[in-house]
Design a protein around this motif. Structure first.
Motif, PDB file in Angstrom:
ATOM      1  N   VAL A 149       3.253 -60.915-125.083  1.00 45.36           N
ATOM      2  CA  VAL A 149       3.451 -61.967-125.869  1.00 45.36           C
ATOM      3  C   VAL A 149       3.030 -63.279-125.371  1.00 45.36           C
ATOM      4  CG1 VAL A 149       5.847 -60.845-126.963  1.00 45.36           C
ATOM      5  CG2 VAL A 149       5.677 -62.213-124.811  1.00 45.36           C
ATOM      6  N   ASP A 150       2.878 -64.301-126.186  1.00 45.33           N
ATOM      7  CA  ASP A 150       2.422 -65.247-125.851  1.00 45.33           C
ATOM      8  C   ASP A 150       3.753 -66.108-125.528  1.00 45.33           C
ATOM      9  OD1 ASP A 150       1.695 -68.202-125.548  1.00 45.33           O
ATOM     10  OD2 ASP A 150       0.198 -68.079-127.015  1.00 45.33           O
ATOM     11  N   HIS A 156      -5.527 -71.869-116.660  1.00 37.99           N
ATOM     12  CA  HIS A 156      -5.999 -71.593-118.284  1.00 37.99           C
ATOM     13  C   HIS A 156      -7.506 -71.989-118.267  1.00 37.99           C
ATOM     14  CE1 HIS A 156      -1.801 -71.478-120.079  1.00 37.99           C
ATOM     15  NE2 HIS A 156      -1.812 -71.503-118.875  1.00 37.99           N
ATOM     16  N   LEU A 157      -8.296 -71.278-118.856  1.00 42.78           N
ATOM     17  CA  LEU A 157      -9.466 -71.421-118.999  1.00 42.78           C
ATOM     18  C   LEU A 157      -9.790 -71.477-120.717  1.00 42.78           C
ATOM     19  CD1 LEU A 157     -11.425 -69.039-116.584  1.00 42.78           C
ATOM     20  CD2 LEU A 157     -10.752 -71.409-116.329  1.00 42.78           C
ATOM     21  N   GLN A 158     -10.990 -72.189-121.041  1.00 38.19           N
ATOM     22  CA  GLN A 158     -10.929 -72.441-122.449  1.00 38.19           C
ATOM     23  C   GLN A 158     -12.640 -72.014-122.865  1.00 38.19           C
ATOM     24  OE1 GLN A 158      -8.437 -72.939-124.769  1.00 38.19           O
ATOM     25  NE2 GLN A 158     -10.124 -72.345-126.306  1.00 38.19           N
ATOM     26  N   VAL A 185     -12.859 -61.180-123.421  1.00 39.93           N
ATOM     27  CA  VAL A 185     -12.107 -59.914-123.567  1.00 39.93           C
ATOM     28  C   VAL A 185     -11.064 -59.785-124.570  1.00 39.93           C
ATOM     29  CG1 VAL A 185     -12.473 -59.325-121.011  1.00 39.93           C
ATOM     30  CG2 VAL A 185     -10.584 -60.669-121.604  1.00 39.93           C
ATOM     31  N   ARG A 186     -10.771 -58.428-124.852  1.00 41.96           N
ATOM     32  CA  ARG A 186      -9.563 -58.312-125.758  1.00 41.96           C
ATOM     33  C   ARG A 186      -8.367 -57.933-125.125  1.00 41.96           C
ATOM     34  NH1 ARG A 186      -9.682 -54.323-128.986  1.00 41.96           N
ATOM     35  NH2 ARG A 186     -11.231 -52.959-127.865  1.00 41.96           N
ATOM     36  N   HIS A 187      -8.679 -57.021-124.070  1.00 44.71           N
ATOM     37  CA  HIS A 187      -7.318 -56.489-123.380  1.00 44.71           C
ATOM     38  C   HIS A 187      -7.172 -57.385-122.202  1.00 44.71           C
ATOM     39  CE1 HIS A 187      -9.499 -53.033-125.278  1.00 44.71           C
ATOM     40  NE2 HIS A 187      -8.284 -52.342-125.260  1.00 44.71           N
ATOM     41  N   VAL A 188      -5.808 -57.188-121.598  1.00 45.54           N
ATOM     42  CA  VAL A 188      -5.379 -57.483-120.438  1.00 45.54           C
ATOM     43  C   VAL A 188      -6.135 -56.836-119.437  1.00 45.54           C
ATOM     44  CG1 VAL A 188      -3.680 -58.129-118.587  1.00 45.54           C
ATOM     45  CG2 VAL A 188      -3.020 -58.562-121.222  1.00 45.54           C
ATOM     46  N   TYR A 212      -4.802 -60.867-112.728  1.00 41.64           N
ATOM     47  CA  TYR A 212      -4.814 -60.415-114.109  1.00 41.64           C
ATOM     48  C   TYR A 212      -5.305 -61.525-114.847  1.00 41.64           C
ATOM     49  CZ  TYR A 212      -0.411 -63.183-114.128  1.00 41.64           C
ATOM     50  OH  TYR A 212       0.602 -64.014-114.069  1.00 41.64           O
ATOM     51  N   LEU A 213      -6.188 -61.011-116.123  1.00 40.49           N
ATOM     52  CA  LEU A 213      -6.775 -61.988-116.713  1.00 40.49           C
ATOM     53  C   LEU A 213      -6.185 -61.863-118.206  1.00 40.49           C
ATOM     54  CD1 LEU A 213      -9.302 -61.049-114.638  1.00 40.49           C
ATOM     55  CD2 LEU A 213     -10.143 -62.979-115.673  1.00 40.49           C
ATOM     56  N   VAL A 214      -5.437 -62.755-118.976  1.00 42.61           N
ATOM     57  CA  VAL A 214      -4.985 -62.622-120.157  1.00 42.61           C
ATOM     58  C   VAL A 214      -5.516 -63.072-121.305  1.00 42.61           C
ATOM     59  CG1 VAL A 214      -2.589 -62.507-121.222  1.00 42.61           C
ATOM     60  CG2 VAL A 214      -2.655 -62.007-119.016  1.00 42.61           C
ATOM     61  N   PRO A 215      -6.204 -62.461-122.332  1.00 50.03           N
ATOM     62  CA  PRO A 215      -6.817 -63.398-123.460  1.00 50.03           C
ATOM     63  C   PRO A 215      -5.495 -63.873-124.389  1.00 50.03           C
ATOM     64  CG  PRO A 215      -6.893 -60.795-123.855  1.00 50.03           C
ATOM     65  CD  PRO A 215      -6.221 -61.147-122.542  1.00 50.03           C
ATOM     66  N   ARG A 216      -5.734 -65.082-124.725  1.00 50.63           N
ATOM     67  CA  ARG A 216      -4.846 -65.608-125.889  1.00 50.63           C
ATOM     68  C   ARG A 216      -5.663 -65.908-127.099  1.00 50.63           C
ATOM     69  NH1 ARG A 216      -0.349 -67.657-123.323  1.00 50.63           N
ATOM     70  NH2 ARG A 216       0.830 -65.694-122.355  1.00 50.63           N
ATOM     71  N   ASP A 217      -5.104 -66.329-128.241  1.00 53.03           N
ATOM     72  CA  ASP A 217      -5.916 -66.974-129.271  1.00 53.03           C
ATOM     73  C   ASP A 217      -6.391 -68.086-129.002  1.00 53.03           C
ATOM     74  OD1 ASP A 217      -5.019 -64.746-130.664  1.00 53.03           O
ATOM     75  OD2 ASP A 217      -3.030 -65.679-131.442  1.00 53.03           O
ATOM     76  N   GLY A 218      -7.599 -68.401-129.903  1.00 55.56           N
ATOM     77  CA  GLY A 218      -8.339 -69.587-129.598  1.00 55.56           C
ATOM     78  C   GLY A 218      -8.965 -69.832-128.475  1.00 55.56           C
ATOM     79  N   GLY A 219      -9.550 -68.532-127.858  1.00 57.42           N
ATOM     80  CA  GLY A 219     -10.372 -68.745-126.876  1.00 57.42           C
ATOM     81  C   GLY A 219      -9.783 -69.130-125.479  1.00 57.42           C
TER      82      GLY A 219
END
Length: 379
Positions: free
Chosen positions: A151-152, A235-237, A242-245, A252-259
């Motif tokens: 979850v975000d 937080h990077l932008q 990636v689509r997966h964690v 760990y690298l966690v993708p979120r919406d909006g890049g």
């Protein structure tokens, strides 16, 4: 006056407030800052039970799995009540190996998943890159853990607040609690808001104040050793890589919406210091680059710092305390977001029925009182 006053408006406090109100209680949440301040909104939001089975008590693993099973319904109820998204995603996690030691670790994690009856499958390096093309070409293998969700947390907390308020919970921000005591058959809290001190009364009090459980809050309870563990997250932008964690033993690298891409997290014994450091940022970026070289061209959007609440055994306290009318849900360490669904369910059970469910008996407050008694006897 409310049936329940909850001290602390993080994900645990709000989740408990929502469940109690959903079952008919009048609830007031008293939050010293803004909801989620401290740890909740900094969390990466991974819904992943521990794989450190040698270090994690079985009772805690079972609680994590219980919460993971409850999460889909938990999210549906929150979003339906408040009309806001929690940023729930179910793509799973991709563990990536770089060498033989990593490969042995992934075999170990696979066995754990199989013992738990949860889906996971081993991948070759070629299969890893077919799934996530930007992963380092040095990756020699992987493990896709399909039962891991996320979850975000920056969406979950406001969604929880909206859901709480929609069903009648009174959420008071900027309201610190200085004291909690029993007076005239009820619980009396001394609240401070905008320089004004005033009493508040409730039948029951739930302490969900995170790292501030024993910081500036006076209660009849003995001190049980709450301490903060500092965590930094980068937080990077930019381009979505990636689509997966993506995970390994270091990062760990966690993708979120909006890049947005989160890289975490440090673990530091630094008291209440919430300043980001060059060393922490450097370590996270270095570990992240080894797995996902494409982060080199992303912008640094922010460096966030949170304080994880923990006790000496890294287990939460859930349930009644040694003072009638005072309950506790605190010390969730790295698992506050994951454990929110189960914590809310079981805390509502014990507070409304007066019966301690066996599922949370290992996390009782009395274990600390027993430790203190033994130490005093030994000395």
């Amino acid at each position: 006056m409310s049936d329940v006053a909850i001290v602390g408006g993080g994900v645990i406090g709000l989740a408990c407030a929502f469940e109690l109100a959903r079952r008919g209680s009048s609830v007031t949440v008293l939050e010293r800052e803004e909801p989620g301040f401290g740890a909740s909104t900094v969390a990466a939001g991974m819904l992943t039970p521990s794989f450190e089975v040698e270090l994690t008590p079985q009772s805690l693993v079972e609680l994590q799995l219980d919460s993971l099973r409850r999460y889909p319904q938990f999210i549906r109820e929150i979003e339906a009540a408040g009309g806001r998204s929690c940023g729930y995603r179910d793509e799973g996690s991709l563990w990536v190996s770089r060498h033989r030691d990593d490969e042995l670790q992934l075999d170990h994690i696979l066995r754990i998943q199989q013992q738990r009856g949860l889906p996971a499958r081993r991948l070759t390096g070629r299969e890893v890159r077919a799934l996530e093309p930007y992963v380092s070409p040095r990756a020699v293998g992987g493990l896709l853990v399909e039962s891991d969700h996320q979850v975000d947390s920056r969406k979950l907390v406001p969604a929880l607040r909206a859901a709480c308020e929609a069903i009648g919970v009174d959420v008071r921000t900027g309201t610190g609690v200085a004291t909690v005591e029993r007076a005239a058959g009820a619980m009396e809290l001394t609240c401070q808001h905008g320089g004004v001190t005033s009493p508040f009364h409730a039948d029951q009090v739930l302490l969900a104040a995170g790292v501030w459980l024993e910081e500036g809050l006076v209660t009849p309870l003995p001190k049980i050793g709450m301490r903060p563990i500092k965590g930094q997250i980068v937080h990077l932008q930019g381009q979505r890589l990636v689509r997966h964690v993506i995970r390994n033993s270091d990062v760990y690298l966690v993708p979120r919406d909006g890049g947005r891409l989160l890289i975490g997290a440090t673990e530091e014994e630094q008291g209440f210091d919430m300043n980001p450091t060059a060393g922490g940022t450097l370590d996270l970026l270095r570990f992240g680059f080894e797995v996902l070289p494409g982060i080199y061209d992303l912008d640094i959007a922010e460096i966030d710092v949170g304080l994880r609440p923990t006790f000496h055994d890294h287990m939460p306290v859930l349930g009644a305390t040694t003072t009638d009318g005072i309950y506790m849900a605190s010390g969730h360490y790295r698992g506050g977001v994951l454990l929110a669904a189960a914590t809310a369910h079981w805390m509502a059970e014990i507070m409304l029925t007066g019966q301690a469910p066996s599922e949370i008996e290992p996390f009782n407050f009395r274990r600390f009182v027993a430790d203190q008694t033994q130490q005093e006897a030994a000395s």
